[in-house]
Scaffold this motif. Structure first.
Motif, PDB file in Angstrom:
ATOM      1  N   THR A  89      47.148  45.325  34.301  1.00  0.00           N
ATOM      2  CA  THR A  89      45.814  44.788  34.033  1.00  0.00           C
ATOM      3  C   THR A  89      45.539  43.469  34.738  1.00  0.00           C
ATOM      4  O   THR A  89      44.515  43.324  35.406  1.00  0.00           O
ATOM      5  CB  THR A  89      45.599  44.625  32.515  1.00  0.00           C
ATOM      6  OG1 THR A  89      45.770  45.900  31.902  1.00  0.00           O
ATOM      7  CG2 THR A  89      44.228  44.083  32.199  1.00  0.00           C
ATOM      8  N   ALA A 115      40.253  40.721  31.392  1.00  0.00           N
ATOM      9  CA  ALA A 115      41.555  41.360  31.184  1.00  0.00           C
ATOM     10  C   ALA A 115      41.722  41.756  29.713  1.00  0.00           C
ATOM     11  O   ALA A 115      42.223  42.849  29.405  1.00  0.00           O
ATOM     12  CB  ALA A 115      42.688  40.434  31.626  1.00  0.00           C
ATOM     13  N   SER A 166      49.989  50.824  31.938  1.00  0.00           N
ATOM     14  CA  SER A 166      48.576  50.455  32.114  1.00  0.00           C
ATOM     15  C   SER A 166      48.346  48.985  31.782  1.00  0.00           C
ATOM     16  O   SER A 166      47.656  48.268  32.516  1.00  0.00           O
ATOM     17  CB  SER A 166      47.691  51.320  31.217  1.00  0.00           C
ATOM     18  OG  SER A 166      47.807  52.671  31.569  1.00  0.00           O
ATOM     19  N   MET A 201      39.648  44.815  29.070  1.00  0.00           N
ATOM     20  CA  MET A 201      40.275  45.985  29.680  1.00  0.00           C
ATOM     21  C   MET A 201      41.442  46.476  28.825  1.00  0.00           C
ATOM     22  O   MET A 201      41.621  47.681  28.642  1.00  0.00           O
ATOM     23  CB  MET A 201      40.748  45.666  31.094  1.00  0.00           C
ATOM     24  CG  MET A 201      39.606  45.589  32.085  1.00  0.00           C
ATOM     25  SD  MET A 201      40.158  45.295  33.767  1.00  0.00           S
ATOM     26  CE  MET A 201      40.962  46.840  34.133  1.00  0.00           C
ATOM     27  N   ARG A 202      42.234  45.553  28.299  1.00  0.00           N
ATOM     28  CA  ARG A 202      43.354  45.944  27.442  1.00  0.00           C
ATOM     29  C   ARG A 202      42.858  46.662  26.178  1.00  0.00           C
ATOM     30  O   ARG A 202      43.459  47.634  25.736  1.00  0.00           O
ATOM     31  CB  ARG A 202      44.189  44.725  27.073  1.00  0.00           C
ATOM     32  CG  ARG A 202      45.032  44.233  28.212  1.00  0.00           C
ATOM     33  CD  ARG A 202      45.975  43.120  27.751  1.00  0.00           C
ATOM     34  NE  ARG A 202      46.698  42.613  28.878  1.00  0.00           N
ATOM     35  CZ  ARG A 202      46.340  41.556  29.604  1.00  0.00           C
ATOM     36  NH1 ARG A 202      45.259  40.862  29.287  1.00  0.00           N
ATOM     37  NH2 ARG A 202      47.050  41.170  30.637  1.00  0.00           N
TER      38      ARG A 202
END
Length: 89
Positions: free
Chosen positions: A33, A7, A29, A10-11
């Protein structure tokens, strides 16, 4: 790699895409996540990226309007060239 690590990565990618593209809806967005990481990386959803036509795969639809991390142009209506949801009806 833990789910928290995934996560976090991804951030970072969302922020990088928004910065590079000079646009994007990072709030929406970023808020999705954890949910997406849990579904896709904790094997909750049944899917095979190598076999996208697999009949027994799970289908997941996320409707968050402007929740695009890449800053793509064209709107969110699904209509080629953009436009509002009203225009696409």
């Amino acid at each position: 790699m833990t789910l928290e690590d995934i996560a976090f990565e991804m951030r970072k990618r969302i922020l990088k895409l928004a910065w590079t593209g000079r646009s994007g809806h990072i709030g929406t967005s970023l808020s999705a996540t954890d949910i997406l990481v849990e579904l896709y990386f904790d094997q909750i959803l049944r899917y095979d990226s190598g076999n996208p036509d697999w009949e027994s795969r799970d289908r997941f639809i996320l409707s968050k309007g402007g929740g695009k991390g890449s800053g793509e142009k064209g709107g969110d209506s699904g209509k080629e060239g953009g436009g509002s949801a009203e225009e696409s009806r």
